[in-house]
Scaffold this active site. Structure first.
Site, mmCIF file in Angstrom:
data_model
loop_
_atom_site.group_PDB
_atom_site.id
_atom_site.type_symbol
_atom_site.label_atom_id
_atom_site.label_comp_id
_atom_site.label_asym_id
_atom_site.label_seq_id
_atom_site.Cartn_x
_atom_site.Cartn_y
_atom_site.Cartn_z
ATOM 1 N N ALA A 1 1.109 -1.030 0.470
ATOM 2 C CA ALA A 1 0.009 -0.091 0.034
ATOM 3 C C ALA A 1 0.645 1.301 -0.002
ATOM 4 C CB ALA A 1 -0.836 -0.739 0.970
ATOM 5 N N GLU B 1 4.929 -4.871 7.375
ATOM 6 C CA GLU B 1 4.054 -4.082 7.911
ATOM 7 C C GLU B 1 4.277 -4.048 9.101
ATOM 8 O OE1 GLU B 1 2.744 -6.365 5.666
ATOM 9 O OE2 GLU B 1 1.483 -5.949 4.615
HETATM 10 N N1 CO8 Z 1 4.716 3.185 -0.660
HETATM 11 C C1 CO8 Z 1 5.235 4.348 -1.023
HETATM 12 N N2 CO8 Z 1 6.299 4.569 -1.850
HETATM 13 C C2 CO8 Z 1 6.828 3.268 -2.519
HETATM 14 C C3 CO8 Z 1 6.755 2.422 -1.521
HETATM 15 C C4 CO8 Z 1 5.268 1.992 -0.676
HETATM 16 N N3 CO8 Z 1 5.037 0.791 -0.252
HETATM 17 N N4 CO8 Z 1 7.429 1.243 -1.871
HETATM 18 C C5 CO8 Z 1 8.579 1.926 -2.715
HETATM 19 N N5 CO8 Z 1 8.043 3.410 -2.564
HETATM 20 C C6 CO8 Z 1 9.068 4.363 -3.533
HETATM 21 C C7 CO8 Z 1 10.090 5.385 -2.348
HETATM 22 O O1 CO8 Z 1 9.459 6.060 -1.667
HETATM 23 C C8 CO8 Z 1 10.686 5.420 -3.623
HETATM 24 O O2 CO8 Z 1 10.232 7.195 -4.227
HETATM 25 P P1 CO8 Z 1 11.325 8.437 -4.108
HETATM 26 O O3 CO8 Z 1 12.548 7.820 -5.061
HETATM 27 O O4 CO8 Z 1 10.230 9.491 -4.134
HETATM 28 O O5 CO8 Z 1 12.020 8.505 -2.611
HETATM 29 C C9 CO8 Z 1 10.475 4.798 -4.711
HETATM 30 O O6 CO8 Z 1 9.420 3.794 -4.600
HETATM 31 C C10 CO8 Z 1 11.721 3.626 -4.928
HETATM 32 O O7 CO8 Z 1 11.878 2.788 -4.411
HETATM 33 P P2 CO8 Z 1 13.113 3.191 -3.207
HETATM 34 O O8 CO8 Z 1 13.688 3.915 -3.694
HETATM 35 O O9 CO8 Z 1 13.106 2.610 -1.828
HETATM 36 O O10 CO8 Z 1 13.918 1.878 -3.841
HETATM 37 P P3 CO8 Z 1 14.804 0.050 -3.356
HETATM 38 O O11 CO8 Z 1 15.101 -0.915 -4.757
HETATM 39 O O12 CO8 Z 1 16.292 1.125 -2.352
HETATM 40 O O13 CO8 Z 1 14.210 -0.072 -1.984
HETATM 41 C C11 CO8 Z 1 12.052 -1.816 -1.323
HETATM 42 C C12 CO8 Z 1 12.840 -1.488 -2.615
HETATM 43 C C13 CO8 Z 1 12.590 -2.858 -0.543
HETATM 44 C C14 CO8 Z 1 10.815 -2.417 -1.525
HETATM 45 C C15 CO8 Z 1 11.468 -0.499 -0.303
HETATM 46 O O14 CO8 Z 1 10.622 0.508 -1.280
HETATM 47 C C16 CO8 Z 1 11.066 -0.790 0.918
HETATM 48 O O15 CO8 Z 1 11.166 -1.955 2.112
HETATM 49 N N6 CO8 Z 1 9.407 0.176 0.330
HETATM 50 C C17 CO8 Z 1 8.027 0.010 1.298
HETATM 51 C C18 CO8 Z 1 7.971 -1.996 1.315
HETATM 52 C C19 CO8 Z 1 6.339 -2.019 2.310
HETATM 53 O O16 CO8 Z 1 6.550 -1.331 3.720
HETATM 54 N N7 CO8 Z 1 5.637 -2.202 1.947
HETATM 55 C C20 CO8 Z 1 4.062 -2.316 3.038
HETATM 56 C C21 CO8 Z 1 3.193 -1.496 2.659
HETATM 57 S S1 CO8 Z 1 2.065 -1.171 4.141
HETATM 58 C C22 CO8 Z 1 1.067 -1.994 3.429
HETATM 59 O O17 CO8 Z 1 1.632 -2.582 2.303
HETATM 60 C C23 CO8 Z 1 -0.381 -2.687 4.215
HETATM 61 C C24 CO8 Z 1 -1.427 -2.758 3.105
HETATM 62 C C25 CO8 Z 1 -2.686 -3.073 4.161
HETATM 63 C C26 CO8 Z 1 -4.142 -1.372 3.270
HETATM 64 C C27 CO8 Z 1 -5.531 -1.641 4.229
HETATM 65 C C28 CO8 Z 1 -6.352 -1.245 2.973
HETATM 66 C C29 CO8 Z 1 -7.364 -1.181 3.601
#
Ligand code: CO8
Length: 257
Positions: free
Chosen positions: A64, A131
């Site tokens: 998300a 998460e």
């Molecule tokens: N949300 C928003 N932006 C994101 C997300 C995300 N989940 N993941 C990556 N991005 C963005 C980064 O912020 C970055 O943007 P910017 O260049 O503007 O800073 C761009 O994507 C590229 O990401 P990274 O530079 O971080 O790329 P890396 O290759 O270094 O890392 C990762 C990749 C490991 C995937 C890292 O981006 C990461 O850890 N992302 C978050 C993963 C995460 O925690 N996911 C869980 C989210 S919570 C969830 O899903 C709960 C669901 C429940 C919803 C219920 C609704 C009813």
């Protein structure tokens, strides 16, 4: 319709591509609204026999959208809850759905893949429910579907540590149906989807419902259910055609696709 999800038709198969590359396909409300709208339309369309959902090479979906979510209040999240409910309702859709996963499938991304009927992963795929690292827990079915797919030990490991597992571990654990080289991912998923779309639609729907029943009921109830839905298939033209085609050594020409 927003371009956060692209729709392509390939014969009886619909390909939905998540398209927010700048955010690793993070599921913001615009993307989720678009995805749900496409799925609603496709499930009403009799000419669609199977859907493939995919992302980019780097990410199926990294979860998300954290930036969109971070300042939300309890009430705002409750109001946004319709996404969770709409996704959970997808388990009842008759439309067969395959997730073709390359790169990150994290949080809501992993949950979206698990809502599909099965997952085909590229060798680069990484799955996780991170998460816990953000101070929350999975909210779109992760604690339930992951546990049913991989069992308590692995689900607890992933949900409590937030670590990722690679495609091989995911396949060993039962989360993933097949792992293929990256450059064969879409081809493999589309070919599986074409096969499904070529079969008798009522039979495909019955098969899908019967497998899903296994997750909702006891073994003896499930076996009883299977028999109840197996025999009526002998009242369909497509059963006659499928078995006649086998005997006559020719491909079947199913009427109800
Ligand atoms: N949300 C928003 N932006 C994101 C997300 C995300 N989940 N993941 C990556 N991005 C963005 C980064 O912020 C970055 O943007 P910017 O260049 O503007 O800073 C761009 O994507 C590229 O990401 P990274 O530079 O971080 O790329 P890396 O290759 O270094 O890392 C990762 C990749 C490991 C995937 C890292 O981006 C990461 O850890 N992302 C978050 C993963 C995460 O925690 N996911 C869980 C989210 S919570 C969830 O899903 C709960 C669901 C429940 C919803 C219920 C609704 C009813």
């Amino acid at each position: 319709m927003s371009d956060t999800v692209l729709l392509e038709r390939k014969g009886r198969v619909a390909l939905l591509t998540l398209n927010r590359p700048q955010a690793l396909n993070a599921l913001n409300s615009e993307l989720l609204t678009t995805l749900c709208a496409h799925l609603d339309t496709l499930s009403e369309d009799e000419s669609v026999g199977c859907v493939v959902i995919t992302g980019s090479e780097k990410a199926f979906a990294a979860g998300a959208d954290i930036k969109e979510m971070s300042d939300k209040t309890y009430i705002e999240m409750k109001n946004a809850d319709h996404f969770g409910r709409r996704f959970n309702a997808l388990k009842d859709t008759k439309l067969p759905m395959i997730a073709a996963v390359s790169g990150f499938a994290l949080g809501g991304g992993c949950e979206l893949a698990m809502i599909c009927d099965f997952i085909i992963a590229s060798e680069t795929a990484k799955f996780g429910q991170p998460e816990i690292k953000l101070g929350v827990i999975p909210g779109m079915g992760g604690t339930q579907r992951l546990t049913r797919a991989v069992g308590k030990a692995k689900a607890m490991d992933l949900v409590l540590t937030g670590r990722m597992m690679d495609a091989q571990e995911a396949e060993r654990s039962g989360l993933v149906a097949r792992v293929v080289p990256s450059d064969k991912l879409l081809e493999t998923a589309l070919s599986a989807a074409e096969a499904i779309a070529s079969y008798s639609r009522p039979t495909v729907v019955t098969a899908k419902e019967a497998v899903n029943r296994a997750f909702e009921t006891t073994l003896s109830e499930g076996l009883h259910y299977e028999q109840r839905v197996f025999y009526p298939l002998f009242a369909t033209e497509d059963q006659k055609e499928g078995m006649a085609a086998f005997t006559e050594k020719r491909p079947p020409d199913f009427k109800h696709r």
